[in-house]
Design a protein around this motif. Structure first.
Motif, PDB file in Angstrom:
ATOM      1  N   ASN A   3       0.916  -1.282   0.044  1.00 11.32           N
ATOM      2  CA  ASN A   3      -0.166   0.062  -0.087  1.00 11.32           C
ATOM      3  C   ASN A   3       0.964   1.279   0.070  1.00 11.32           C
ATOM      4  N   GLU A   4       1.974   1.144   0.903  1.00 10.31           N
ATOM      5  CA  GLU A   4       2.913   2.469   0.893  1.00 10.31           C
ATOM      6  C   GLU A   4       3.522   2.470  -0.423  1.00 10.31           C
ATOM      7  N   ARG A   6       2.115   1.720  -3.422  1.00 10.84           N
ATOM      8  CA  ARG A   6       1.189   2.134  -4.261  1.00 10.84           C
ATOM      9  C   ARG A   6       1.024   3.851  -4.135  1.00 10.84           C
ATOM     10  N   GLU A   7       1.075   4.079  -2.973  1.00  9.42           N
ATOM     11  CA  GLU A   7       0.634   5.648  -2.472  1.00  9.42           C
ATOM     12  C   GLU A   7       1.935   6.210  -3.152  1.00  9.42           C
ATOM     13  N   PHE A   8       3.088   5.958  -3.050  1.00  8.66           N
ATOM     14  CA  PHE A   8       4.233   6.670  -3.562  1.00  8.66           C
ATOM     15  C   PHE A   8       4.412   6.515  -4.910  1.00  8.66           C
ATOM     16  N   VAL A  10       1.941   6.606  -7.148  1.00  4.13           N
ATOM     17  CA  VAL A  10       0.545   7.097  -7.681  1.00  4.13           C
ATOM     18  C   VAL A  10       0.530   8.795  -7.123  1.00  4.13           C
ATOM     19  N   LYS A  11       1.556   9.124  -6.515  1.00  5.08           N
ATOM     20  CA  LYS A  11       1.568  10.644  -5.965  1.00  5.08           C
ATOM     21  C   LYS A  11       1.812  11.321  -7.393  1.00  5.08           C
ATOM     22  N   GLY A  12       1.334  12.598  -7.314  1.00  2.00           N
ATOM     23  CA  GLY A  12       1.495  13.605  -8.241  1.00  2.00           C
ATOM     24  C   GLY A  12       3.050  13.822  -8.882  1.00  2.00           C
ATOM     25  N   ASN A  13       3.863  13.853  -7.961  1.00  2.88           N
ATOM     26  CA  ASN A  13       5.247  14.211  -8.396  1.00  2.88           C
ATOM     27  C   ASN A  13       5.780  13.046  -8.973  1.00  2.88           C
ATOM     28  N   VAL A  14       5.618  11.867  -8.700  1.00  2.86           N
ATOM     29  CA  VAL A  14       6.262  10.682  -9.352  1.00  2.86           C
ATOM     30  C   VAL A  14       5.760  10.712 -10.875  1.00  2.86           C
ATOM     31  N   ASP A  16       4.398  12.994 -12.540  1.00  5.35           N
ATOM     32  CA  ASP A  16       4.919  14.183 -13.315  1.00  5.35           C
ATOM     33  C   ASP A  16       6.273  13.965 -13.734  1.00  5.35           C
TER      34      ASP A  16
END
Length: 140
Positions: A3-4, A6-8, A10-14, A16
């Motif tokens: 889960n961590e 996936r959150e990392f 899918v973050k906008g910065n990654v 982008d």
């Protein structure tokens, strides 16, 4: 942990960054083509039609070819012409990017120094409401 991750991911910065890298690679091909197909022939014409990319010094006695690709197949070569071509390509790309960034900075400064646009004139309804507000304020 999944889960961590996936959150990392899918973050906008990654996302982008990934998009930037992909677009950068595609743009790199365009820039390489512009430099090698448009600018380098002009540089070669200025210097009497010379092709820097085939300038080399053979480091092996077996090398007898005149083209760099064929000479590399025969043995070790000191390919200073290819290096010069890459340096010229870099300088052209750096100059073009400098001009682009300078233009963007000029537009940003211009936008920052322009006064904000004047607010639109109040509508008839807003004018009536302001009159009512002012009359009520006088009576209070």
């Amino acid at each position: 942990m999944l889960n961590e991750f996936r959150e990392f991911a899918v973050k906008g910065n990654v996302v982008d960054l990934a998009i930037g890298v992909i677009i950068g690679a595609a743009f790199g091909q365009i820039v390489t083509s512009v430099v090698s197909d448009l600018f380098m022939p002009l540089v070669g014409a200025v210097f009497g039609g010379l092709d820097f990319s085939n300038y080399f010094i053979p480091l092996s006695a077996n090398v007898t070819e005149n083209s760099l690709a064929a000479a590399r197949e025969q043995g070790a070569v000191f390919a200073y012409g290819h290096f010069l071509t890459v340096v010229i390509n870099f300088l052209i790309v750096a100059w073009i990017l400098f001009i682009v960034v300078k233009g963007i900075n000029r537009l940003r400064r211009k936008a920052a120094t322009e006064p904000p646009p004047a607010p639109p004139a109040p509508t008839r309804e807003e004018s009536l409401l302001m009159e009512i507000r002012d009359i009520l304020a006088q009576k209070a």
